[in-house]
Write an enzyme that holds these catalytic residues in place. Structure first.
Site, PDB file in Angstrom:
ATOM      1  CE1 TYR A  70      -4.373  -0.613  -0.494  1.00  0.00           C
ATOM      2  CE2 TYR A  70      -3.649  -2.655   0.525  1.00  0.00           C
ATOM      3  CZ  TYR A  70      -4.581  -1.940  -0.210  1.00  0.00           C
ATOM      4  OH  TYR A  70      -5.703  -2.551  -0.687  1.00  0.00           O
ATOM      5  NE  ARG A  73      -3.008  -0.031  -5.209  1.00  0.00           N
ATOM      6  CZ  ARG A  73      -3.211   0.040  -6.507  1.00  0.00           C
ATOM      7  NH1 ARG A  73      -2.358  -0.516  -7.340  1.00  0.00           N
ATOM      8  NH2 ARG A  73      -4.267   0.668  -6.992  1.00  0.00           N
ATOM      9  CB  VAL A 106      -8.929   4.115  -3.030  1.00  0.00           C
ATOM     10  CG1 VAL A 106     -10.076   3.149  -2.776  1.00  0.00           C
ATOM     11  CG2 VAL A 106      -7.830   3.433  -3.850  1.00  0.00           C
ATOM     12  CG  ASP A 107      -7.808   8.223  -7.696  1.00  0.00           C
ATOM     13  OD1 ASP A 107      -8.599   9.101  -7.306  1.00  0.00           O
ATOM     14  OD2 ASP A 107      -7.917   7.655  -8.808  1.00  0.00           O
ATOM     15  CG  HIS A 122     -14.722   0.961  -3.528  1.00  0.00           C
ATOM     16  ND1 HIS A 122     -14.474   0.475  -4.788  1.00  0.00           N
ATOM     17  CD2 HIS A 122     -16.017   0.618  -3.264  1.00  0.00           C
ATOM     18  CE1 HIS A 122     -15.559  -0.124  -5.268  1.00  0.00           C
ATOM     19  NE2 HIS A 122     -16.508  -0.037  -4.362  1.00  0.00           N
ATOM     20  CB  CYS A 134     -10.311   0.813  19.056  1.00  0.00           C
ATOM     21  SG  CYS A 134      -9.310   2.305  18.892  1.00  0.00           S
ATOM     22  N   GLY A 196     -16.459   6.545 -16.667  1.00  0.00           N
ATOM     23  CA  GLY A 196     -15.332   5.614 -16.525  1.00  0.00           C
ATOM     24  C   GLY A 196     -15.539   4.454 -15.587  1.00  0.00           C
ATOM     25  N   PRO A 224     -15.268   5.085 -23.276  1.00  0.00           N
ATOM     26  CG  PRO A 224     -12.980   4.594 -23.256  1.00  0.00           C
ATOM     27  CD  PRO A 224     -14.088   5.123 -22.405  1.00  0.00           C
ATOM     28  CB  ALA A 241     -13.111  10.439 -18.653  1.00  0.00           C
TER      29      ALA A 241
HETATM   30  N1  APR Z   1     -12.259   7.382 -20.036  1.00  0.00           N
HETATM   31  C1  APR Z   1     -13.398   6.860 -19.524  1.00  0.00           C
HETATM   32  N2  APR Z   1     -13.530   5.543 -19.270  1.00  0.00           N
HETATM   33  C2  APR Z   1     -12.504   4.739 -19.544  1.00  0.00           C
HETATM   34  C3  APR Z   1     -11.286   5.220 -20.082  1.00  0.00           C
HETATM   35  C4  APR Z   1     -11.193   6.614 -20.328  1.00  0.00           C
HETATM   36  N3  APR Z   1     -10.085   7.166 -20.832  1.00  0.00           N
HETATM   37  N4  APR Z   1     -10.460   4.161 -20.235  1.00  0.00           N
HETATM   38  C5  APR Z   1     -11.127   3.083 -19.819  1.00  0.00           C
HETATM   39  N5  APR Z   1     -12.365   3.406 -19.396  1.00  0.00           N
HETATM   40  C6  APR Z   1     -13.426   2.565 -18.865  1.00  0.00           C
HETATM   41  C7  APR Z   1     -13.387   1.118 -19.307  1.00  0.00           C
HETATM   42  O1  APR Z   1     -14.013   0.950 -20.577  1.00  0.00           O
HETATM   43  C8  APR Z   1     -14.175   0.441 -18.191  1.00  0.00           C
HETATM   44  O2  APR Z   1     -15.557   0.420 -18.482  1.00  0.00           O
HETATM   45  O3  APR Z   1     -13.277   2.526 -17.459  1.00  0.00           O
HETATM   46  C9  APR Z   1     -13.938   1.359 -16.982  1.00  0.00           C
HETATM   47  C10 APR Z   1     -13.089   0.767 -15.894  1.00  0.00           C
HETATM   48  O4  APR Z   1     -13.744  -0.375 -15.411  1.00  0.00           O
HETATM   49  P1  APR Z   1     -13.210  -1.173 -14.130  1.00  0.00           P
HETATM   50  O5  APR Z   1     -11.746  -1.449 -14.285  1.00  0.00           O
HETATM   51  O6  APR Z   1     -14.143  -2.316 -13.904  1.00  0.00           O
HETATM   52  O7  APR Z   1     -13.313  -0.074 -12.990  1.00  0.00           O
HETATM   53  P2  APR Z   1     -14.509   0.311 -12.054  1.00  0.00           P
HETATM   54  O8  APR Z   1     -15.791   0.285 -12.783  1.00  0.00           O
HETATM   55  O9  APR Z   1     -14.103   1.539 -11.362  1.00  0.00           O
HETATM   56  O10 APR Z   1     -14.457  -0.895 -11.043  1.00  0.00           O
HETATM   57  C11 APR Z   1     -15.000  -0.771  -9.787  1.00  0.00           C
HETATM   58  O11 APR Z   1     -13.682  -2.665  -9.003  1.00  0.00           O
HETATM   59  O12 APR Z   1     -11.509  -3.445  -9.018  1.00  0.00           O
HETATM   60  C12 APR Z   1     -12.531  -2.943  -8.230  1.00  0.00           C
HETATM   61  O13 APR Z   1     -12.409  -1.624  -6.279  1.00  0.00           O
HETATM   62  C13 APR Z   1     -12.066  -1.646  -7.641  1.00  0.00           C
HETATM   63  O14 APR Z   1     -13.076   0.486  -7.588  1.00  0.00           O
HETATM   64  C14 APR Z   1     -12.860  -0.608  -8.392  1.00  0.00           C
HETATM   65  C15 APR Z   1     -14.143  -1.352  -8.708  1.00  0.00           C
END
Ligand code: APR
Length: 255
Positions: A70, A73, A106-107, A122, A134, A196, A224, A241
């Site tokens: 962590y 990260r 979480v960023d 999250h 606690c 996204g 996309p 995005a």
């Molecule tokens: N702009 C917008 N969307 C995008 C871009 C971009 N430039 N590039 C990729 N994506 C899209 C992908 O097409 C996909 O649909 O972002 C999405 C990412 O999907 P995931 O990786 O499943 O992410 P998320 O939906 O946030 O997942 C939720 O899953 O892994 C766990 O805890 C983690 O918070 C995360 C949760």
């Protein structure tokens, strides 16, 4: 319908909106270069699967290993900047009376971009909490006054349990109060802008249904790629995005 026409429809709905919810996922941070779990598994971390590190059981078994992962990260996230999408979303606050961002990330990049009301479903990699919570759930810890290290990991100054990142790990539940707040805002909003996210991971994936079926929101999907949100969205803006949000903001501000 061409993209410019679709963007104009989105802008028209946002222009009229009194209450907006932005639901974001990993895709909104893509342009910032946030390493995904998969990308982060480089070097010494290659041998571990995220599922073997991001669980309470993994932390109990080897606290120092999870702590160090962590820390790496967190360092990676601290080194990047909010991108055009985060900034455009933050700018919507100046144009729409009520804007709430509900994020699965979480960023903390939405907050760093200037968004005021951010529900971090999250949790956040930038915060620490007591492993035993606690003082109540969550017991967020002040990083300047942590307890002495045990097994190489700082401890809670109140009870001596390990300090850990304030993120929702595999096998853990989301905060019910955050989820309830997110559902309430979704149900009451005029526009839900989904940016996204794949719409696969529950319970965040159910939020568009709160906005659409139990509320009367116009749902816009910015991604996309085709995804699960498309089944419920009124409008799908197929683009990155950063590009899409910048274009919408330009239409709203006539720049
Ligand atoms: N702009 C917008 N969307 C995008 C871009 C971009 N430039 N590039 C990729 N994506 C899209 C992908 O097409 C996909 O649909 O972002 C999405 C990412 O999907 P995931 O990786 O499943 O992410 P998320 O939906 O946030 O997942 C939720 O899953 O892994 C766990 O805890 C983690 O918070 C995360 C949760």
């Amino acid at each position: 319908m061409d993209m410019q026409h679709q963007l104009q429809i989105a802008a028209d709905h946002l222009k009229r909106a009194q209450r907006l919810v932005v639901l974001s996922g990993a895709g909104v941070s893509k342009e910032s270069g946030i390493p995904t779990y998969r990308d982060a598994q480089e070097g010494m971390w290659q041998q571990y699967k995220p599922e073997d590190l991001a669980t309470p059981a993994a932390f109990k078994k080897n606290p120092k290993l999870v702590w160090d992962w962590y820390a790496a990260r967190r360092q990676a996230v601290t080194a990047v900047q909010p991108n055009r999408a985060h900034l455009a979303i933050a700018a919507l606050q100046t144009l729409i009376p009520q804007v709430t961002v509900v994020t699965q990330n979480v960023d903390r990049l939405h907050t760093r971009a200037g968004s005021h009301d951010v529900i971090e479903l999250h949790g956040s990699i930038m915060e620490l909490k007591c492993f035993d919570d606690c003082q109540g759930d969550p017991t967020i810890l002040d990083e300047t006054s942590l307890g002495a290290d045990r097994d190489g990991v700082p401890t809670c100054p109140h009870c001596g349990a390990f300090a850990r990142p304030n993120v929702v790990w595999f096998t853990e539940y989301l905060s019910e109060s955050k989820l309830e707040r997110a559902r309430d805002f979704c149900q009451a909003c005029d526009v839900l802008l989904v940016v996204g996210t794949s719409g696969i991971v529950q319970p965040a994936a159910s939020l568009p249904y709160y906005a659409k079926r139990w509320g009367s929101a116009f749902v816009i999907d910015v991604n996309p790629n085709d995804n699960e949100i498309a089944t419920i969205a009124d409008l799908a803006l197929r683009g990155a995005a950063g590009d899409v949000m910048t274009a919408i903001l330009a239409l709203l501000t006539n720049t």
